[in-house]
Design a protein around this motif. Structure first.
Motif, PDB file in Angstrom:
ATOM      1  N   VAL A 137      23.244  28.719  50.218  1.00 33.75           N
ATOM      2  CA  VAL A 137      24.226  28.794  49.122  1.00 33.75           C
ATOM      3  C   VAL A 137      23.752  29.670  47.970  1.00 33.75           C
ATOM      4  N   ASN A 138      22.462  29.903  47.881  1.00 35.20           N
ATOM      5  CA  ASN A 138      21.931  30.810  46.855  1.00 35.20           C
ATOM      6  C   ASN A 138      22.292  32.243  47.249  1.00 35.20           C
ATOM      7  N   SER A 139      23.572  32.534  47.198  1.00 36.84           N
ATOM      8  CA  SER A 139      24.083  33.842  47.605  1.00 36.84           C
ATOM      9  C   SER A 139      25.395  34.071  46.849  1.00 36.84           C
TER      10      SER A 139
ATOM     11  N   PRO B 251      11.284  24.037  49.917  1.00 38.59           N
ATOM     12  CA  PRO B 251      11.162  24.940  51.074  1.00 38.59           C
ATOM     13  C   PRO B 251      11.287  26.425  50.747  1.00 38.59           C
ATOM     14  N   GLU B 252      11.576  26.779  49.509  1.00 35.56           N
ATOM     15  CA  GLU B 252      11.564  28.195  49.122  1.00 35.56           C
ATOM     16  C   GLU B 252      10.129  28.701  48.907  1.00 35.56           C
ATOM     17  N   CYS B 253       9.139  27.777  48.988  1.00 35.59           N
ATOM     18  CA  CYS B 253       7.732  28.200  48.842  1.00 35.59           C
ATOM     19  C   CYS B 253       7.259  28.837  50.147  1.00 35.59           C
TER      20      CYS B 253
ATOM     21  N   PHE C 169      13.794  36.367  48.924  1.00 36.73           N
ATOM     22  CA  PHE C 169      12.915  35.280  48.484  1.00 36.73           C
ATOM     23  C   PHE C 169      13.237  34.915  47.035  1.00 36.73           C
ATOM     24  N   CYS C 170      12.797  33.735  46.638  1.00 36.48           N
ATOM     25  CA  CYS C 170      12.939  33.326  45.236  1.00 36.48           C
ATOM     26  C   CYS C 170      11.652  33.724  44.520  1.00 36.48           C
ATOM     27  N   PRO C 171      11.734  34.566  43.492  1.00 34.51           N
ATOM     28  CA  PRO C 171      10.507  35.007  42.814  1.00 34.51           C
ATOM     29  C   PRO C 171       9.707  33.840  42.219  1.00 34.51           C
ATOM     30  N   VAL C 172      10.409  32.770  41.849  1.00 33.75           N
ATOM     31  CA  VAL C 172       9.709  31.628  41.235  1.00 33.75           C
ATOM     32  C   VAL C 172       8.882  30.879  42.293  1.00 33.75           C
ATOM     33  N   HIS C 173       9.495  30.533  43.399  1.00 35.26           N
ATOM     34  CA  HIS C 173       8.792  29.759  44.430  1.00 35.26           C
ATOM     35  C   HIS C 173       7.836  30.625  45.254  1.00 35.26           C
ATOM     36  N   HIS C 174       8.246  31.851  45.528  1.00 38.73           N
ATOM     37  CA  HIS C 174       7.395  32.766  46.292  1.00 38.73           C
ATOM     38  C   HIS C 174       6.140  33.115  45.473  1.00 38.73           C
TER      39      HIS C 174
ATOM     40  N   HIS D  96      22.199  34.500  36.537  1.00 37.29           N
ATOM     41  CA  HIS D  96      22.293  34.750  37.980  1.00 37.29           C
ATOM     42  C   HIS D  96      21.005  34.323  38.679  1.00 37.29           C
ATOM     43  N   CYS D  97      21.102  34.101  39.981  1.00 42.14           N
ATOM     44  CA  CYS D  97      19.917  33.778  40.789  1.00 42.14           C
ATOM     45  C   CYS D  97      19.380  35.086  41.363  1.00 42.14           C
ATOM     46  N   ALA D  98      18.095  35.347  41.121  1.00 43.89           N
ATOM     47  CA  ALA D  98      17.498  36.611  41.571  1.00 43.89           C
ATOM     48  C   ALA D  98      17.573  36.744  43.100  1.00 43.89           C
ATOM     49  N   MET D  99      17.423  35.653  43.800  1.00 40.34           N
ATOM     50  CA  MET D  99      17.455  35.731  45.269  1.00 40.34           C
ATOM     51  C   MET D  99      18.865  36.062  45.782  1.00 40.34           C
ATOM     52  N   ALA D 100      19.890  35.548  45.115  1.00 39.62           N
ATOM     53  CA  ALA D 100      21.270  35.780  45.582  1.00 39.62           C
ATOM     54  C   ALA D 100      21.580  37.275  45.641  1.00 39.62           C
TER      55      ALA D 100
ATOM     56  N   VAL E 253       8.811  29.175  36.320  1.00 40.01           N
ATOM     57  CA  VAL E 253       9.975  29.067  35.428  1.00 40.01           C
ATOM     58  C   VAL E 253      11.080  30.011  35.902  1.00 40.01           C
ATOM     59  N   CYS E 254      12.283  29.481  36.066  1.00 43.50           N
ATOM     60  CA  CYS E 254      13.444  30.319  36.387  1.00 43.50           C
ATOM     61  C   CYS E 254      14.177  30.558  35.062  1.00 43.50           C
ATOM     62  N   THR E 255      14.025  31.753  34.517  1.00 39.13           N
ATOM     63  CA  THR E 255      14.529  32.006  33.153  1.00 39.13           C
ATOM     64  C   THR E 255      16.055  31.872  33.067  1.00 39.13           C
ATOM     65  N   THR E 256      16.752  32.238  34.123  1.00 41.16           N
ATOM     66  CA  THR E 256      18.218  32.175  34.029  1.00 41.16           C
ATOM     67  C   THR E 256      18.736  30.719  34.058  1.00 41.16           C
ATOM     68  N   MET E 257      17.950  29.828  34.664  1.00 36.47           N
ATOM     69  CA  MET E 257      18.319  28.405  34.656  1.00 36.47           C
ATOM     70  C   MET E 257      18.161  27.807  33.264  1.00 36.47           C
ATOM     71  N   LYS E 258      17.428  28.502  32.403  1.00 36.49           N
ATOM     72  CA  LYS E 258      17.173  27.967  31.049  1.00 36.49           C
ATOM     73  C   LYS E 258      18.158  28.522  30.025  1.00 36.49           C
TER      74      LYS E 258
ATOM     75  N   GLY F 277      24.121  25.938  35.304  1.00 33.54           N
ATOM     76  CA  GLY F 277      23.232  26.424  36.351  1.00 33.54           C
ATOM     77  C   GLY F 277      23.421  27.923  36.435  1.00 33.54           C
ATOM     78  N   VAL F 278      23.252  28.474  37.630  1.00 30.69           N
ATOM     79  CA  VAL F 278      23.410  29.919  37.800  1.00 30.69           C
ATOM     80  C   VAL F 278      24.728  30.224  38.527  1.00 30.69           C
ATOM     81  N   SER F 279      25.101  31.519  38.550  1.00 31.76           N
ATOM     82  CA  SER F 279      26.467  31.879  38.946  1.00 31.76           C
ATOM     83  C   SER F 279      26.851  31.457  40.363  1.00 31.76           C
ATOM     84  N   PHE F 280      25.898  31.476  41.324  1.00 30.62           N
ATOM     85  CA  PHE F 280      26.334  31.107  42.680  1.00 30.62           C
ATOM     86  C   PHE F 280      26.801  29.649  42.720  1.00 30.62           C
ATOM     87  N   MET F 281      26.259  28.829  41.823  1.00 32.00           N
ATOM     88  CA  MET F 281      26.647  27.415  41.812  1.00 32.00           C
ATOM     89  C   MET F 281      28.076  27.259  41.282  1.00 32.00           C
TER      90      MET F 281
HETATM   91 FE1  SF4 Z   1      17.364  31.424  42.295  1.00 31.51          FE
HETATM   92 FE2  SF4 Z   1      14.774  30.874  42.410  1.00 31.51          FE
HETATM   93 FE3  SF4 Z   1      16.082  30.478  40.150  1.00 31.51          FE
HETATM   94 FE4  SF4 Z   1      16.507  28.884  42.261  1.00 31.51          FE
HETATM   95  S1  SF4 Z   1      14.616  29.076  41.071  1.00 31.51           S
HETATM   96  S2  SF4 Z   1      18.067  29.791  40.939  1.00 31.51           S
HETATM   97  S3  SF4 Z   1      16.308  30.357  43.927  1.00 31.51           S
HETATM   98  S4  SF4 Z   1      15.716  32.464  41.185  1.00 31.51           S
END
Ligand code: SF4
Ligand code: 13P
Length: 299
Positions: A111-113, A196-198, A168-173, A83-87, A255-260, A58-62
């Motif tokens: 927790v996304n921080s 709920p991030e939408c 905000f989350c760039p993917v959901h926003h 990393h998570c862009a929102m964190a 698409v969340c590129t860092t999750m991939k 996953g991403v680093s905050f996890m």
């Molecule tokens: Fe962060 Fe959004 Fe990716 Fe979730 S989808 S990890 S909130 S950037």
């Protein structure tokens, strides 16, 4: 030739390791994992596992949250730059300044921080328990960071006045009302689920709002056969695997590129060489433990 899956199985046994993967990771990673889930479910598993090594896909905050919950364990993030862009939109320094300006305000932190900012929070939450966490502070001044959309959703569900942060989350926003309306027109009978991030106007079009795990549950138990899913596209793999007779439509740009980033190869490298081991200072581990533990205790 030994397959990646066989190699990983052998390494897991050798190291007494467990592989946890978020619902947004690549299908090959989800298929290799011991548990696939949302942020809360994976954190709970990280806290109770008897494994010595946790490989967090996953991403680093996890991964950091897993380390905060199990500091004695080795936590590996196979892709240390995921990393998570929102964190990144809320720093520990900003929260210290906020706290100094308003010491009585309760700070609820998604927790996304980063671990550094968690240290400044009163309690953490995930998308699946934000409403419950906020309700436990009814009557108090509350700030929810960093996601303004999760904050606004929590305020509307609880009827509480919650101060919002500009994150905000760039993917959901990036999912717009117009895009969802168009999907709805294309698949008029589909049941709509949104994270709920939408944005609020997107949530207003949904039949169910919840975490990725809640979407998996609803998809399984619902009698509906067709769904529009307003979250990251990685979720499609699990939904289709668990519900082969049902259809799931996504917005392909979500698409969340860092999750991939995590792959079978990076998991092998991490297990063999310790790549991506998470280290947090004693100060951060100590400070972040209370808000994260409080959240788990409320779940
Ligand atoms: Fe962060 Fe959004 Fe990716 Fe979730 S989808 S990890 S909130 S950037
Ligand atoms: P969940 O907790 O619902 O899995 O969401 C995590 C996340 O990063 C959403 O973008």
């Amino acid at each position: 030739m030994v397959s990646a899956a066989e190699k990983i199985e052998r390494l897991k046994k050798e190291k007494n390791a467990v592989i946890l993967a978020h619902n947004y990771t690549l299908p090959e990673v989800q298929d290799l994992a011991d548990l696939v889930g949302d942020s809360l479910g994976l954190s709970i598993e990280a806290a109770r596992t008897s494994a010595d090594v946790i490989v967090f896909c996953g991403v680093s905050f996890m991964g950091e949250t897993a380390k905060i919950l199990s500091p004695e364990k080795t936590v590996l993030l196979p892709e240390p730059n995921a990393h998570c862009a929102m964190a990144a939109m809320c720093t520990g320094k900003q929260l210290r300044e906020y706290r100094a300006s308003d010491p009585d305000c309760v700070i609820i932190g998604y927790v996304n921080s980063t671990a550094e900012s968690k240290k400044e929070m009163d309690i953490c939450c995930t998308s699946s328990n934000a409403v419950r966490v906020a309700r436990s502070f009814e009557g108090k001044d509350v700030l929810l960071v960093p996601d303004m959309n999760l904050g606004a959703y929590t305020a509307s569900e609880t009827g509480m006045r919650i101060r919002l942060w500009n994150g905000f989350c760039p993917v959901h926003h990036g999912i717009s009302y117009g895009q969802v309306k168009a999907l709805k027109q294309k698949y008029p009978g589909a049941f709509i689920m949104a994270h709920p991030e939408c944005r609020a106007e997107v949530l207003g079009l949904a039949d169910h709002v919840g975490s990725t795990e809640s979407m998996a549950k609803v998809a399984k138990t619902s009698e509906k056969k067709e769904f529009i899913i307003l979250t990251e596209v990685g979720m499609k793999h699990r939904l289709e695997k668990e519900n082969p007779e049902k259809t799931f439509h996504f917005l392909e740009h979500a698409v969340c590129t860092t999750m991939k980033m995590v792959s079978a190869d990076s998991i092998i490298d991490s297990l063999e060489n310790g790549t991506g081991e998470i280290f947090l200072s004693e100060d951060v581990l100590e400070g972040a433990k209370t808000p994260v533990r409080k959240m788990i205790d409320l779940s």
